[in-house]
Motif scaffolding. Structure first.
Motif, short mmCIF file in Angstrom:
data_model
loop_
_atom_site.label_atom_id
_atom_site.label_comp_id
_atom_site.label_asym_id
_atom_site.label_seq_id
_atom_site.Cartn_x
_atom_site.Cartn_y
_atom_site.Cartn_z
N VAL A 24 0.86 -1.19 0.00
CA VAL A 24 0.00 0.00 0.00
C VAL A 24 0.89 1.23 0.00
CG1 VAL A 24 -1.97 -1.06 1.15
CG2 VAL A 24 -0.15 -0.05 2.53
N VAL A 25 0.33 2.33 -0.48
CA VAL A 25 1.05 3.61 -0.46
C VAL A 25 0.47 4.46 0.65
CG1 VAL A 25 1.63 5.69 -1.74
CG2 VAL A 25 1.57 3.49 -2.92
N ILE A 26 1.30 4.80 1.61
CA ILE A 26 0.87 5.60 2.76
C ILE A 26 1.24 7.06 2.51
CG2 ILE A 26 1.22 6.00 5.23
CD1 ILE A 26 1.93 3.03 5.47
N THR A 27 0.27 7.94 2.72
CA THR A 27 0.52 9.38 2.61
C THR A 27 0.83 9.92 3.99
OG1 THR A 27 -1.02 9.52 0.75
CG2 THR A 27 -0.40 11.59 1.81
N ALA A 28 2.09 10.21 4.25
CA ALA A 28 2.53 10.71 5.56
C ALA A 28 2.94 12.17 5.40
CB ALA A 28 3.70 9.87 6.08
N GLY A 29 2.00 13.06 5.68
CA GLY A 29 2.28 14.48 5.49
C GLY A 29 2.42 14.77 4.00
N ASP A 30 3.58 15.32 3.59
CA ASP A 30 3.81 15.62 2.18
C ASP A 30 4.64 14.54 1.51
OD1 ASP A 30 6.15 16.09 3.50
OD2 ASP A 30 6.53 18.07 2.64
N ARG A 31 4.78 13.38 2.16
CA ARG A 31 5.59 12.29 1.62
C ARG A 31 4.72 11.07 1.34
NH1 ARG A 31 8.67 10.04 5.03
NH2 ARG A 31 7.74 10.96 6.89
N LEU A 32 5.10 10.33 0.31
CA LEU A 32 4.45 9.06 -0.01
C LEU A 32 5.41 7.93 0.33
CD1 LEU A 32 2.79 9.82 -3.47
CD2 LEU A 32 1.72 9.86 -1.22
N ARG A 33 4.89 6.85 0.91
CA ARG A 33 5.74 5.74 1.30
C ARG A 33 5.05 4.44 0.91
NH1 ARG A 33 8.98 4.33 5.98
NH2 ARG A 33 9.60 2.16 5.63
N ILE B 206 -3.58 7.77 18.16
CA ILE B 206 -3.63 8.45 19.46
C ILE B 206 -3.78 9.94 19.19
CG2 ILE B 206 -2.44 8.92 21.64
CD1 ILE B 206 -0.76 6.41 21.16
N ASN B 207 -4.91 10.52 19.63
CA ASN B 207 -5.15 11.96 19.46
C ASN B 207 -4.92 12.40 18.01
OD1 ASN B 207 -5.74 12.27 22.22
ND2 ASN B 207 -3.56 12.53 22.71
N HIS B 208 -5.53 11.68 17.08
CA HIS B 208 -5.46 11.99 15.65
C HIS B 208 -4.05 11.80 15.05
CE1 HIS B 208 -9.52 13.51 15.97
NE2 HIS B 208 -9.15 14.33 16.93
N GLN B 209 -3.17 11.15 15.81
CA GLN B 209 -1.85 10.82 15.29
C GLN B 209 -1.85 9.35 14.91
OE1 GLN B 209 0.32 13.12 14.83
NE2 GLN B 209 2.28 12.13 14.44
N VAL B 210 -1.66 9.07 13.60
CA VAL B 210 -1.62 7.70 13.12
C VAL B 210 -0.21 7.15 13.24
CG1 VAL B 210 -1.93 6.20 11.09
CG2 VAL B 210 -3.52 8.10 11.49
N ILE B 211 -0.08 5.95 13.79
CA ILE B 211 1.23 5.31 13.93
C ILE B 211 1.17 3.92 13.31
CG2 ILE B 211 3.06 4.61 15.51
CD1 ILE B 211 1.70 6.45 17.62
N TYR B 212 1.93 3.72 12.24
CA TYR B 212 2.09 2.39 11.65
C TYR B 212 3.24 1.69 12.37
CZ TYR B 212 -1.04 2.62 7.58
OH TYR B 212 -2.13 2.66 6.76
N HIS B 213 2.97 0.53 12.95
CA HIS B 213 4.00 -0.28 13.60
C HIS B 213 4.43 -1.36 12.61
CE1 HIS B 213 3.42 1.34 17.74
NE2 HIS B 213 2.24 1.65 17.23
N LEU B 214 5.70 -1.33 12.22
CA LEU B 214 6.20 -2.24 11.20
C LEU B 214 7.15 -3.27 11.78
CD1 LEU B 214 7.03 0.37 8.39
CD2 LEU B 214 4.84 -0.73 8.89
N GLN B 215 7.43 -4.30 11.01
CA GLN B 215 8.43 -5.29 11.41
C GLN B 215 9.76 -4.60 11.67
OE1 GLN B 215 8.56 -9.19 11.25
NE2 GLN B 215 7.80 -9.46 9.17
N GLY B 216 10.50 -5.14 12.64
CA GLY B 216 11.81 -4.58 12.96
C GLY B 216 11.76 -3.39 13.88
N GLY B 217 10.55 -3.02 14.35
CA GLY B 217 10.41 -1.92 15.31
C GLY B 217 10.25 -0.55 14.68
N THR C 125 8.50 2.65 12.91
CA THR C 125 7.17 3.25 12.92
C THR C 125 7.09 4.37 11.88
OG1 THR C 125 7.79 4.81 14.67
CG2 THR C 125 6.76 2.73 15.36
N ILE C 126 5.89 4.61 11.38
CA ILE C 126 5.61 5.74 10.50
C ILE C 126 4.48 6.53 11.17
CG2 ILE C 126 4.86 6.49 8.22
CD1 ILE C 126 5.76 3.76 7.15
N GLU C 127 4.69 7.83 11.39
CA GLU C 127 3.70 8.64 12.09
C GLU C 127 3.27 9.84 11.25
OE1 GLU C 127 4.55 9.62 16.15
OE2 GLU C 127 5.89 7.89 16.42
N PHE C 128 1.99 10.15 11.34
CA PHE C 128 1.45 11.32 10.65
C PHE C 128 0.06 11.61 11.19
CE2 PHE C 128 0.62 7.47 8.26
CZ PHE C 128 -0.74 7.53 7.96
N ARG C 129 -0.47 12.79 10.90
CA ARG C 129 -1.81 13.16 11.31
C ARG C 129 -2.83 12.47 10.41
NH1 ARG C 129 -2.69 15.52 16.08
NH2 ARG C 129 -4.40 16.80 15.26
#
Length: 235
Positions: A131-140, A153-164, A166-170
């Protein structure tokens, strides 16, 4: 290419497992890289999370299959573990380390082929999805198989990935749920969206996901447990 490790102290049984894998490879045109290990210590020493499937004998001298599986799982949350045993009761304990299944000795190709077919299908699904995640002005671009769970948490999205990692964005969990629709994810409560392939247990009102325990809300409990059961039965 599917990478498979065969961990078996008995040379004859190890060779039989490899022969059955090679037969499946030839009949179903599934390329395999197979490596043999004579005991649990061999595969644990310098272990890297590079395997798609590990076939583990349970009864081995020194480091047995169950102990090896626990050490493997502490380093590799995504590898599929399947136990080879001649005593079915031993294999039940495998669910404690997130084992997918067990195969009874003596190995017979008909049963082996059926179980391997389900496993290969799962591996191929994992390898093929992203999948392509839109994190702020970046695509991942992220492989679905690398996502353990998504937290908000409080409108903050946190993707927890293998290996520890994380990807965070609003953002919102609903938006990520829509993004991952059809990809074997389910909510265990209003703040977590869980990749079902990493659920290794449910106990004391918590979903065990990788190394984390996430609370299951009362409102989501029935639906979440059904999603886990449906995922397991569909493998």
């Amino acid at each position: 290419m599917i990478r498979i490790a065969v961990v078996e102290d008995n040379q004859m049984h190890r060779e039989t497992a490899v022969q059955l894998l090679r037969k499946y490879e030839a009949e179903h045109h599934v390329p395999m890289e197979i490596r043999e290990f004579a005991d649990g210590r061999e595969i644990i020493e310098g272990y890297r999370p590079c395997w798609d499937l590990i076939l583990l004998d349970i009864e081995m001298p020194g480091l047995n299959g169950m102990e090896a599986a626990r050490l493997i799982r502490s380093k590799d949350e995504g590898v599929i573990l399947v136990f080879i045993t001649n005593i079915a009761q031993y294999a039940i304990k495998g669910y404690e380390v997130g084992a997918l299944d067990f195969i009874l000795k003596p190995l017979r190709y008909s049963a082996f082929e059926m179980k391997l077919g389900h496993i290969v299908s799962q591996i191929e699904r994992k390898k093929g999805k992203s999948v392509v995640i839109t994190a702020g002005d970046r695509l991942r671009k992220v492989a679905v198989a690398d996502i353990l769970y998504v937290e908000v948490i409080n409108h903050q999205v946190i993707y927890h990935l293998q290996g520890g990692e994380t990807i965070e964005f609003r953002g919102s969990l609903k938006a990520e749920e829509d993004l991952l629709a059809g990809q074997d994810f389910a909510r265990c409560n209003s703040g977590y969206l869980v990749n079902l392939q990493y659920v290794t247990g449910i106990r004391d009102g918590m979903a065990v996901v990788g190394r984390d325990s996430l609370p299951i809300s009362r409102a989501r409990k029935k639906e979440f447990i059904k999603a886990v059961a449906d995922y397991i039965s569909g493998i």
